[in-house]
Enzyme design. Structure first.
Site, mmCIF file in Angstrom:
data_model
loop_
_atom_site.group_PDB
_atom_site.id
_atom_site.type_symbol
_atom_site.label_atom_id
_atom_site.label_comp_id
_atom_site.label_asym_id
_atom_site.label_seq_id
_atom_site.Cartn_x
_atom_site.Cartn_y
_atom_site.Cartn_z
ATOM 1 N N ASN A 215 -1.367 -11.200 8.827
ATOM 2 C CA ASN A 215 -2.409 -10.348 8.938
ATOM 3 C C ASN A 215 -4.153 -10.611 8.732
ATOM 4 O O ASN A 215 -4.380 -10.578 7.458
ATOM 5 C CB ASN A 215 -2.168 -8.587 8.003
ATOM 6 C CG ASN A 215 -2.876 -7.971 8.281
ATOM 7 O OD1 ASN A 215 -3.193 -7.322 9.023
ATOM 8 N ND2 ASN A 215 -4.093 -6.984 7.615
ATOM 9 N N GLU A 216 -4.671 -10.369 9.385
ATOM 10 C CA GLU A 216 -6.305 -10.326 9.327
ATOM 11 C C GLU A 216 -5.691 -11.771 9.035
ATOM 12 O O GLU A 216 -7.021 -12.028 7.679
ATOM 13 C CB GLU A 216 -6.510 -9.501 8.391
ATOM 14 C CG GLU A 216 -6.885 -7.924 9.071
ATOM 15 C CD GLU A 216 -7.822 -6.822 8.354
ATOM 16 O OE1 GLU A 216 -7.798 -6.663 7.710
ATOM 17 O OE2 GLU A 216 -8.106 -6.210 9.608
ATOM 18 N N GLN B 149 0.679 -1.358 0.104
ATOM 19 C CA GLN B 149 -0.066 -0.012 0.000
ATOM 20 C C GLN B 149 0.482 2.007 -0.314
ATOM 21 O O GLN B 149 0.517 1.742 -0.273
ATOM 22 C CB GLN B 149 -0.721 -0.177 1.298
ATOM 23 C CG GLN B 149 -2.157 -0.679 1.288
ATOM 24 C CD GLN B 149 -2.854 -1.231 2.225
ATOM 25 O OE1 GLN B 149 -2.860 -1.665 3.223
ATOM 26 N NE2 GLN B 149 -3.753 -0.075 2.608
#
Length: 437
Positions: A156-157, A18
């Site tokens: 992550n998640e 990102q």
């Protein structure tokens, strides 16, 4: 006035794809450039954090913050199967060293949604072989960089694929009943993964299969709707990485992160809350018993009535993402988690997309009031990293969303710290002085 302890970790978070830019060997880069792509725009240079990381971390330090959560990009480290790029290892070594030189605690995530393109061609996140591949990648990173990494989030998640699967089912049911899909449903996952069924998915998946060289029905990225077997593979990847990390450096604290809503029940909605809490979190607990900490990520709440999720009405205050503006969700989630988890908790993501920074300041103040109250109640919360440090590439939604404490003019890559950055830093420097506890 009480305050957060001096050793409380407070800072901000990013994810490599990102912010870094030009992650050309990843599955996301491939998907962004497909004909008929569902991504609003490609990531391209992102916000050039790969080259400007020192400036960005220095802004965090100047604000008074002491923690930076970021991810190491698997597609950079292992751009083709079994071939590790030492230059990329050296890059992340420099990032970690810069953190330590500035008394910033790095929290490293080994996998934050994006994967090497080759991994997807090999079967992706529904293939048993991924367990060994992820273990090999983890071993290489920790062998090279482990002495510089005090905390590792393996994945992550981990529950995001199951959440996406549930969203898809709800949207399909709504489409079959010829009901309109409301804004909250189309932006239902907490990370900006817009699952819009209006897109020409047939064309997209055909191109997807061609790009990865496999049957499009077998393209399983990390954010694909997940089967029960895929869920098990994710957790086995976590266990494999944890074992590898502890073998190499037992001093590293290892955990995983989950996307957790504050599920609330109206009369008759209790069974829905119980079901969601089990699927989102409780179901994973058997795989976490040897972990050192848990990463909690929360952005809003969901209210459940006798017929399921109750959508916010037109008078509900919402964020730019369409979530209900409800900072108190974080404290509620921490209390729920603490009923089932007695080890340390780090808030690895919590934040708001808004173009009105005073709303962000208010959100941070109210959310951290909740964190502080939880600590006062005896809940073992040891850190908080706001999402995100920078306005960045929000996956399928492109660059329109603004979660950052720092704005970026992408035409010049100039940084513009927001008042919310200094506000968060002042909380760290002065505790909760002035906050309504």
């Amino acid at each position: 006035m009480r305050k957060f302890s001096d050793d409380f970790m407070m800072g901000a978070a990013t994810a490599a794809h990102q912010v870094e830019g030009n992650n050309i060997y990843s599955d996301f880069w491939t998907m962004e450039h497909l004909p008929g792509t569902v991504y609003k725009e490609p990531s391209l240079d992102a916000v050039d954090h790969y080259y400007k990381y020192k400036e960005d971390i220095q802004l965090l330090v100047n604000a008074g913050l002491n923690t930076y959560r970021f991810s190491i990009e698997w597609a950079r480290i292992e751009p083709s199967k079994g071939n590790f790029d030492q230059n990329e290892i050296e890059h992340y070594r420099q990032v970690l060293r810069f953190c330590h030189q500035n008394n910033v605690t790095p929290i490293v995530t080994l996998h934050h949604f994006s994967s090497p393109k080759w991994l997807i061609s090999e079967g992706g996140w529904e293939s048993d072989s991924t367990i060994e591949y992820f273990g090999n990648y983890s071993r290489h990173v920790v062998s090279e960089l482990g002495e510089l990494i005090p905390y590792i989030c393996t994945i992550n998640e981990a529950n995001i694929g199951k959440q996406i699967e549930k969203i898809m089912k709800r949207m399909m049911a709504g489409a079959n009943e010829k009901k309109s899909v409301k804004k909250q449903e189309s932006v239902d996952v907490q990370v900006g993964l817009n699952v819009d069924l209006k897109a020409n998915m047939e064309q997209y998946y055909r191109a997807l299969g061609e790009a990865f060289g496999i049957d499009p029905r077998n393209v399983q990225t990390f954010i694909s709707p997940r089967t029960d077997n895929g869920e098990l593979i994710i957790m086995k990847c976590h266990e494999k990485a944890r074992t590898v990390i502890k073998e190499i450096n037992p001093n590293i604290k290892v955990g995983i992160t989950f996307s957790l809503y504050d599920h609330q029940a109206l009369p008759g909605g209790e069974p829905f809350v119980d079901k969601e809490q089990h699927e989102d979190f409780l179901n994973y607990l058997p795989f976490l018993q040897e972990d050192d900490f848990l990463g909690v990520q929360n952005y809003s709440r969901k209210i459940h009535g006798p017929d399921g999720v109750v959508q916010p009405d037109e008078n509900t205050r919402v964020t730019k993402m369409g979530y209900e503006y409800y900072p108190e969700a974080l404290g509620n989630v921490l209390r729920f988690v603490a009923k089932h988890w007695k080890k340390p908790i780090i808030v690895t993501e919590n934040g708001i997309s808004t173009d009105h920074d005073p709303d962000r300041v208010e959100f941070i103040e109210r959310a951290l009031n909740g964190v502080y109250q939880c600590i006062e109640e005896g809940i073992n919360v040891i850190g908080y990293t706001y999402w995100s440090l920078l306005d960045n590439f929000e996956w399928q939604l492109g660059y329109a969303q603004t979660f950052g404490l720092i704005a970026v003019d992408r035409s010049t890559q100039t940084r513009y710290p927001k008042d919310s950055l200094s506000f968060l830093g002042n909380i760290k420097k002065a505790g909760l002085h002035g906050l309504k506890v």
